[in-house]
Design an enzyme around this catalytic site. Structure first.
Site, mmCIF file in Angstrom:
data_model
loop_
_atom_site.group_PDB
_atom_site.id
_atom_site.type_symbol
_atom_site.label_atom_id
_atom_site.label_comp_id
_atom_site.label_asym_id
_atom_site.label_seq_id
_atom_site.Cartn_x
_atom_site.Cartn_y
_atom_site.Cartn_z
ATOM 1 N N HIS A 243 0.788 -1.229 0.000
ATOM 2 C CA HIS A 243 0.000 0.000 0.000
ATOM 3 C C HIS A 243 0.833 1.298 0.000
ATOM 4 O O HIS A 243 0.791 2.066 -0.941
ATOM 5 C CB HIS A 243 -0.911 0.034 1.239
ATOM 6 C CG HIS A 243 -1.748 -1.189 1.437
ATOM 7 N ND1 HIS A 243 -2.877 -1.480 0.689
ATOM 8 C CD2 HIS A 243 -1.626 -2.205 2.319
ATOM 9 C CE1 HIS A 243 -3.410 -2.606 1.109
ATOM 10 N NE2 HIS A 243 -2.683 -3.078 2.099
HETATM 11 O O1 RIB Z 1 -5.121 -0.392 4.794
HETATM 12 C C1 RIB Z 1 -3.728 -0.294 4.554
HETATM 13 C C2 RIB Z 1 -3.124 0.783 5.389
HETATM 14 O O2 RIB Z 1 -3.323 0.478 6.760
HETATM 15 C C3 RIB Z 1 -1.607 0.906 5.211
HETATM 16 O O3 RIB Z 1 -1.216 2.238 5.428
HETATM 17 C C4 RIB Z 1 -1.073 0.028 6.302
HETATM 18 O O4 RIB Z 1 0.223 0.435 6.751
HETATM 19 C C5 RIB Z 1 -2.075 0.272 7.390
HETATM 20 O O5 RIB Z 1 -1.706 1.486 8.059
#
Ligand code: RIB
Ligand code: CA
Length: 313
Positions: A243
């Protein structure tokens, strides 16, 4: 070299946050003014410590790290140790940091930094819940016109949610903060699950990090091998979505991404859909477009960039 782009990273490390921070530290196009940490994946005492561990892993103990909000604005903190491990950075065995945590509160530092720079000079890169940014906006509304743009990981629409059927984790943890930010008028580039789910840490890609033959390369491989197991189990995929590095990659190579400008509104009341990012992708309402929502990524190019840059550390 062209003028380096000044950025503030706001983060809740988190293995994917860690890779995003490493990417930023390895990229001379960017000047990291500092790292603000927030409670999210794990409590603040761990996210701030993890941010310092990552700076030292990259050989950059000079980067100032600040601790910010210890909990969301309204709701109780929800964490994700089941994904990131009890330290929040499970996988590699990284030593406790020796570099100090800055004494100043991250929210105060964000405000002071934005007020000390020209309008439009500083970009906010947010990788976790938006609590620090919302608190800064409430404490000093004048910062809204000074931020160049916010590039943020969070939300989801066509992909649904990852912590409830409707909500993505960063928004779900602090939906009220997200609402403040999305109503602020600050230009937003949004990296929702719809795009991050197309950037999977396949075994071949993890091998590419390991084959760098460096400490950063092996630590990254170990972080991702730990981080991906939960999503591989859940989605039955080869690899998990990476992500947060999408935020930094956008600053370096925006052409890797495509999306559209549309309205994003945050659900803050419904128990069923709390934290949902309601994205008016088809523009069926007259709600003002407040975010450039990304939906596609050149994932081969993304991982090529990641491996090349991390290879520099
Ligand atoms: O849903 C993914 C996000 O949530 C990313 O930023 C991961 O690090 C968690 O913080
Ligand atoms: Ca994160």
């Amino acid at each position: 070299m062209a003028q380096r782009r000044k950025i503030i990273i706001d983060t809740d490390p988190g293995q994917d946050d860690a890779v995003a921070i490493l990417l930023a530290l390895a990229s001379p196009e960017l000047e990291i003014l500092g790292i603000a940490t927030v409670a999210g994946n794990v409590p603040l005492a761990l996210t701030e410590k993890n941010a310092r561990k990552i700076c030292e892993l990259a050989g950059r103990p000079d980067v100032p790290v600040y601790a910010g909000a210890v909990r969301p604005m309204v709701n109780d903190l929800v964490t994700a140790e089941h994904v990131h491990g009890k330290t929040g950075l499970d996988g590699p065995d990284l030593p406790d940091p020796r570099m100090p945590l800055q004494a100043k509160h991250a929210v105060d530092w964000i405000i002071e930094t934005l007020m000390a720079h020209e309008a439009g000079e500083v970009t906010l890169c947010t990788l976790g819940p938006l609590t620090n940014i919302a608190l800064a906006l409430v404490r000093e509304p004048a910062i809204a016109s000074r931020v160049r743009e916010i590039v943020m990981m969070g939300g989801g629409f066509f992909e649904g949610g990852n912590v409830t059927p409707a909500a993505e984790f960063n928004i779900y943890v602090d939906p009220h903060a997200a609402d403040v930010v999305f109503r602020s008028g600050i230009p937003i580039v949004m990296m929702p699950l719809d795009v991050t789910h197309k950037a999977l840490t396949t075994s071949a890609r993890i091998a590419a990090f390991r084959n760098l033959g460096t400490h950063v390369g092996s630590a990254t491989a170990e972080m991702l091998e730990f981080f991906e197991r939960f999503d591989e189990e859940k989605y039955g995929s080869d690899g998990g979505p990476l992500h947060d590095p999408c935020v930094i990659a956008y600053l370096l190579q925006p052409e890797l991404f495509s999306g559209r400008l549309c309205n994003v509104s945050i659900e803050t009341a419904s128990e069923l859909t709390l934290g949902m990012t309601v994205i008016d992708w088809w523009r069926v309402t007259d709600r003002p477009a407040n975010a450039h929502v990304m939906r596609d990524i050149d994932h081969e190019g993304f991982f090529r960039l990641l491996v090349e840059r991390l290879g520099r550390l």
